[in-house]
Design an enzyme around this catalytic site. Structure first.
Site, PDB file in Angstrom:
ATOM      1  N   ARG A  43     -42.835  73.028  38.155  1.00  0.00           N
ATOM      2  CA  ARG A  43     -43.266  71.751  38.200  1.00  0.00           C
ATOM      3  C   ARG A  43     -44.144  71.961  39.284  1.00  0.00           C
ATOM      4  O   ARG A  43     -44.404  71.352  40.189  1.00  0.00           O
ATOM      5  CB  ARG A  43     -42.220  70.996  39.414  1.00  0.00           C
ATOM      6  CG  ARG A  43     -40.204  71.248  38.396  1.00  0.00           C
ATOM      7  CD  ARG A  43     -41.171  70.086  37.370  1.00  0.00           C
ATOM      8  NE  ARG A  43     -39.667  69.379  37.118  1.00  0.00           N
ATOM      9  CZ  ARG A  43     -38.552  68.403  37.714  1.00  0.00           C
ATOM     10  NH1 ARG A  43     -39.151  68.100  38.055  1.00  0.00           N
ATOM     11  NH2 ARG A  43     -37.306  68.151  36.503  1.00  0.00           N
ATOM     12  N   ARG A  47     -44.661  67.309  42.444  1.00  0.00           N
ATOM     13  CA  ARG A  47     -44.289  65.991  43.308  1.00  0.00           C
ATOM     14  C   ARG A  47     -44.517  67.106  44.248  1.00  0.00           C
ATOM     15  O   ARG A  47     -44.257  65.657  45.537  1.00  0.00           O
ATOM     16  CB  ARG A  47     -42.644  65.834  43.501  1.00  0.00           C
ATOM     17  CG  ARG A  47     -41.721  66.875  42.970  1.00  0.00           C
ATOM     18  CD  ARG A  47     -40.392  66.639  42.338  1.00  0.00           C
ATOM     19  NE  ARG A  47     -40.647  68.073  41.998  1.00  0.00           N
ATOM     20  CZ  ARG A  47     -38.583  68.058  41.616  1.00  0.00           C
ATOM     21  NH1 ARG A  47     -38.176  67.437  41.654  1.00  0.00           N
ATOM     22  NH2 ARG A  47     -38.198  69.473  41.343  1.00  0.00           N
ATOM     23  N   ARG A  56     -48.506  58.699  40.982  1.00  0.00           N
ATOM     24  CA  ARG A  56     -47.843  58.375  40.699  1.00  0.00           C
ATOM     25  C   ARG A  56     -47.382  57.470  41.696  1.00  0.00           C
ATOM     26  O   ARG A  56     -46.342  56.831  40.892  1.00  0.00           O
ATOM     27  CB  ARG A  56     -47.090  59.156  40.925  1.00  0.00           C
ATOM     28  CG  ARG A  56     -46.689  60.851  40.052  1.00  0.00           C
ATOM     29  CD  ARG A  56     -46.672  59.332  38.192  1.00  0.00           C
ATOM     30  NE  ARG A  56     -45.118  59.061  38.737  1.00  0.00           N
ATOM     31  CZ  ARG A  56     -44.453  59.602  38.805  1.00  0.00           C
ATOM     32  NH1 ARG A  56     -43.770  60.135  38.903  1.00  0.00           N
ATOM     33  NH2 ARG A  56     -43.107  58.197  39.122  1.00  0.00           N
ATOM     34  N   ASP A  92     -42.347  65.607  30.227  1.00  0.00           N
ATOM     35  CA  ASP A  92     -40.919  65.594  31.035  1.00  0.00           C
ATOM     36  C   ASP A  92     -40.035  65.883  29.430  1.00  0.00           C
ATOM     37  O   ASP A  92     -40.376  65.453  28.260  1.00  0.00           O
ATOM     38  CB  ASP A  92     -40.752  64.016  31.815  1.00  0.00           C
ATOM     39  CG  ASP A  92     -39.045  64.822  31.821  1.00  0.00           C
ATOM     40  OD1 ASP A  92     -39.288  65.054  33.054  1.00  0.00           O
ATOM     41  OD2 ASP A  92     -38.166  64.151  31.246  1.00  0.00           O
ATOM     42  N   TYR A 167     -28.528  65.432  27.800  1.00  0.00           N
ATOM     43  CA  TYR A 167     -28.889  64.002  29.013  1.00  0.00           C
ATOM     44  C   TYR A 167     -28.923  62.645  27.797  1.00  0.00           C
ATOM     45  O   TYR A 167     -28.282  61.415  28.175  1.00  0.00           O
ATOM     46  CB  TYR A 167     -30.426  63.882  28.694  1.00  0.00           C
ATOM     47  CG  TYR A 167     -31.186  64.663  30.072  1.00  0.00           C
ATOM     48  CD1 TYR A 167     -30.976  63.911  31.696  1.00  0.00           C
ATOM     49  CD2 TYR A 167     -31.386  66.152  30.065  1.00  0.00           C
ATOM     50  CE1 TYR A 167     -30.831  64.543  32.377  1.00  0.00           C
ATOM     51  CE2 TYR A 167     -31.741  66.643  31.078  1.00  0.00           C
ATOM     52  CZ  TYR A 167     -31.247  65.754  32.410  1.00  0.00           C
ATOM     53  OH  TYR A 167     -31.979  66.862  34.039  1.00  0.00           O
TER      54      TYR A 167
END
Ligand code: CP3
Length: 383
Positions: A43, A47, A56, A92, A167
């Protein structure tokens, strides 16, 4: 030109000096000595970086994964800023599943949410097999990145069948994975059909990335640690093996008929990293699935992990991402401990035990990269 030379040379086991196949990262994956211990962060593209948040602010997550120009820019940001030894494609794990026809979205603050969860054989049939034409933005971004990155290797990735299935069956993130396990235990035939289909999609998605030029791949089975070793071996290992060993078949030239790009790319035999969280009991099995490198979370010291994985695989990890929120002397002591324990392994790629947390100060990440390089090259000097 760069990729051609490198790919051909890598196959011959004599990488072009200075190219990605001769980089500290690829050398460590292949258990070869290098100038320093390589470091990158799961990652790292994302973020924690203000320049990422700026991009973003006006673009939803899935859209940002489908625009090659944005994927390229976001992937490069941590390489420019931190000087990490590898880039990882910004995307992702649900991107290929969406491309395979499953209606899903990535909801801010929640994660992936699936409109109609998979619960039946008819639902499994809704997951189509994918080709490069279903993910043209990934092909394009990887090709752009290989040029932009020059000698820095690019890591491609995908979600492993169990984590993807979780998921799809739960419909979204889950703490217990109860619906997934209920399906697995209650209807093994349906479970194997679902996991088998996801393995095919994942393998196809990784092949697109390898043919476009990535230097290594990582298979994320983030939630596999929720299973016992016996259940992992019975319900998951065959499917993750189909993915990782399927890539190995590409190297021997026995796996595929068509859709080859340049032969040197499909023969590249790129290193395969296999990672999960809470997998202390699964490390040996995850290596057996066909990994060159096994990712280790922060719970298992790397010397202990190496004992479980065996001497023929490198390890990757394993700083607790929360340590990066502590004062610098604590970070420094932990980096030293991990480098020391990593010396027990035949190859060590320094990383976190899971992804960078959003609240991490990016300057601490930059300092960790410099410290890993300094400590590991000094050791070589003293040699
Ligand atoms: O950096 C960011 O978190 C922002 C972009 C973003 C990603 N995924 C990037 C990503 C967002 C908003 C998501 C949604 C998402 N997908 C979440 C919620 C994220 C959160 O914490 O808010 C989750 C849990 C997923 C599912 C997912 N994606 C998993 C389980 C994994 C495997 C890695 C892991 O964290 O266990 C991913 C891979 C992923 N998501 C990557 C990126 C850039 C690639 C891997 C990497 O860079 O290490």
């Amino acid at each position: 030109m760069t990729t051609e030379t490198t790919g051909t040379a890598a196959r011959d086991g004599d990488p072009r000096p200075g190219g990605p196949a001769d980089s500290p990262f690829i050398r460590a994956c292949r258990r070869r000595p290098g100038p320093h211990t390589p470091v990158w962060f799961m990652r790292q593209a994302g973020r924690s970086l203000p320049e990422y948040r700026e991009i973003r602010a006006s673009v939803p997550m899935l859209e940002s994964c489908r625009r090659a120009d944005l994927v390229t820019e976001i992937t490069l940001q941590p390489v420019r800023r931190h000087g990490v030894d590898a880039a990882i494609l910004f995307s992702d794990i649900v991107v290929p599943v969406a491309a395979a026809g499953i209606d899903l979205d990535i909801v801010p603050g929640t994660g992936p949410v699936v409109a109609e969860p998979i619960r039946s054989a008819a639902d499994v049939e809704r997951i189509r097999l994918i080709t490069r034409d279903d993910v043209p933005y990934v092909d394009e971004a990887v090709r752009q990145l290989v040029v932009e990155l020059g000698d820095t290797p690019l890591i491609g990735f995908a979600g492993a069948p169990f984590t993807l299935a979780s998921y799809l069956v739960e419909g979204g993130p889950s703490r217990t994975h109860a619906k997934t396990k209920a399906l697995m235990y209650g209807d093994p035939e349906l479970w194997h059909a679902l996991a088998g289909r996801l393995a095919e999609v994942t393998l196809a998605f990784l092949r697109v990335q390898i043919e476009a030029g990535v230097s290594a791949v990582q298979l994320f089975d983030s939630w596999a640690g929720t299973l016992s070793e016996a259940d992992y071996r019975r319900y998951v290992l065959p499917h993750s093996t189909a993915v990782l060993s399927g890539l190995a078949d590409d190297c021997s030239g026995s796996g595929r008929g068509d859709r080859r790009a340049e032969p040197e790319q499909s023969h590249a035999g790129v290193p395969r990293i296999h990672f999960g969280v809470g997998t202390a009991e699964l490390l040996g099995a995850m290596g057996e699935a066909g990994a060159d490198v096994v990712g280790v979370d922060w719970r298992t010291p790397l010397d202990v992990a190496t004992g479980r994985i065996g001497p023929d695989k490198a390890v990757q990890g394993n700083l607790d991402p929360c340590v990066l929120l502590a004062p610098w002397p604590v970070v420094e002591a932990e980096v030293r401990r991990i480098l020391d324990q990593g010396r027990a392994a035949p190859g060590h790629v320094f990383n976190l035990g899971h992804g960078v947390l959003p609240e991490t100060d990016p300057e601490v990440l930059t300092r960790v990269v410099a410290l890993v390089h300094e400590l590991s090259s000094r050791r070589a000097d003293q040699g």
